[in-house]
Design a protein around this motif. Structure first.
Motif, short mmCIF file in Angstrom:
data_model
loop_
_atom_site.label_atom_id
_atom_site.label_comp_id
_atom_site.label_asym_id
_atom_site.label_seq_id
_atom_site.Cartn_x
_atom_site.Cartn_y
_atom_site.Cartn_z
N VAL A 264 0.81 -1.23 0.00
CA VAL A 264 0.00 0.00 0.00
C VAL A 264 0.84 1.28 0.00
CG1 VAL A 264 -1.82 -1.25 1.24
CG2 VAL A 264 -0.24 0.23 2.52
N LYS A 265 2.14 1.14 0.08
CA LYS A 265 3.01 2.32 0.09
C LYS A 265 2.77 3.18 -1.15
CE LYS A 265 6.99 0.81 2.79
NZ LYS A 265 8.40 0.34 2.73
N GLY A 266 2.68 4.48 -0.91
CA GLY A 266 2.46 5.40 -2.00
C GLY A 266 1.01 5.58 -2.38
N GLN B 84 -6.50 7.11 4.53
CA GLN B 84 -6.85 7.60 3.20
C GLN B 84 -6.33 6.60 2.18
OE1 GLN B 84 -8.63 10.41 2.18
NE2 GLN B 84 -8.45 9.49 0.14
N MET B 85 -7.22 6.07 1.36
CA MET B 85 -6.86 5.04 0.39
C MET B 85 -7.12 5.57 -1.01
SD MET B 85 -8.39 1.67 2.33
CE MET B 85 -10.08 2.14 2.03
N ASN B 86 -6.05 5.69 -1.78
CA ASN B 86 -6.15 6.17 -3.16
C ASN B 86 -5.71 5.08 -4.13
OD1 ASN B 86 -6.87 8.75 -2.16
ND2 ASN B 86 -4.72 9.36 -2.05
N SER B 87 -6.04 5.28 -5.38
CA SER B 87 -5.64 4.33 -6.44
C SER B 87 -5.98 2.89 -6.04
CB SER B 87 -4.13 4.46 -6.73
OG SER B 87 -3.81 5.78 -7.12
N LEU B 88 -7.18 2.69 -5.60
CA LEU B 88 -7.59 1.39 -5.09
C LEU B 88 -7.60 0.32 -6.18
CD1 LEU B 88 -10.30 2.62 -2.60
CD2 LEU B 88 -8.37 1.14 -2.01
N LYS B 89 -7.25 -0.88 -5.76
CA LYS B 89 -7.16 -2.03 -6.65
C LYS B 89 -8.11 -3.12 -6.16
CE LYS B 89 -2.18 -1.19 -7.15
NZ LYS B 89 -0.83 -1.79 -6.99
#
Length: 124
Positions: free
Chosen positions: A64-66, A82-87
């Motif tokens: 999850v880094k970055g 805060q979670m961005n660019s979720l996969k």
């Protein structure tokens, strides 16, 4: 005793963002270090991120880094993720945890208190 309640989970598309919150009640939260863990179906619970009581020091799982950012607001007794660019592989139940003292612990056994979890589903 510290009670933890997570919120902010939900369904999001790939590449989207969510912010999880973990509200603490009970004892003063400021002297506790906190972490986020997650558990996907059929898998063991795994470490995601940790933050020390002052909020200045953080630690992340490589996966999850970055993309994820952990923070805390001691005035509100709340920890955020805060979670961005979720996969799709981020799909899991997310738990916050707390332990007295100052550390960036990745092992579950260190944490004394756990929330009930909040579901995050990332659709492709």
């Amino acid at each position: 005793q510290v009670q933890l309640v997570e919120s902010g989970g939900g369904l999001v598309q790939v590449g989207g963002s969510l912010r999880l919150a973990c509200a603490a009640s009970g004892r003063s939260f400021s002297s506790y270090s906190t972490g986020w863990f997650r558990q996907a179906p059929g898998k063991e619970r795994e470490f995601v991120a940790a933050v020390m009581w002052g909020g200045g020091n953080t630690r992340y799982a490589d996966s999850v880094k970055g993309r994820f950012t952990i923070s805390r607001d001691n005035a509100k007794d709340t920890v955020y993720l805060q979670m961005n660019s979720l996969k799709p592989e981020d799909t899991a139940v997310y738990y916050c945890a707390a332990a007295p003292g100052f550390g960036l612990w990745s092992k579950e056994g260190v944490y004394n208190y756990w929330g009930q979890g909040t579901q995050v589903t990332v659709s492709s």
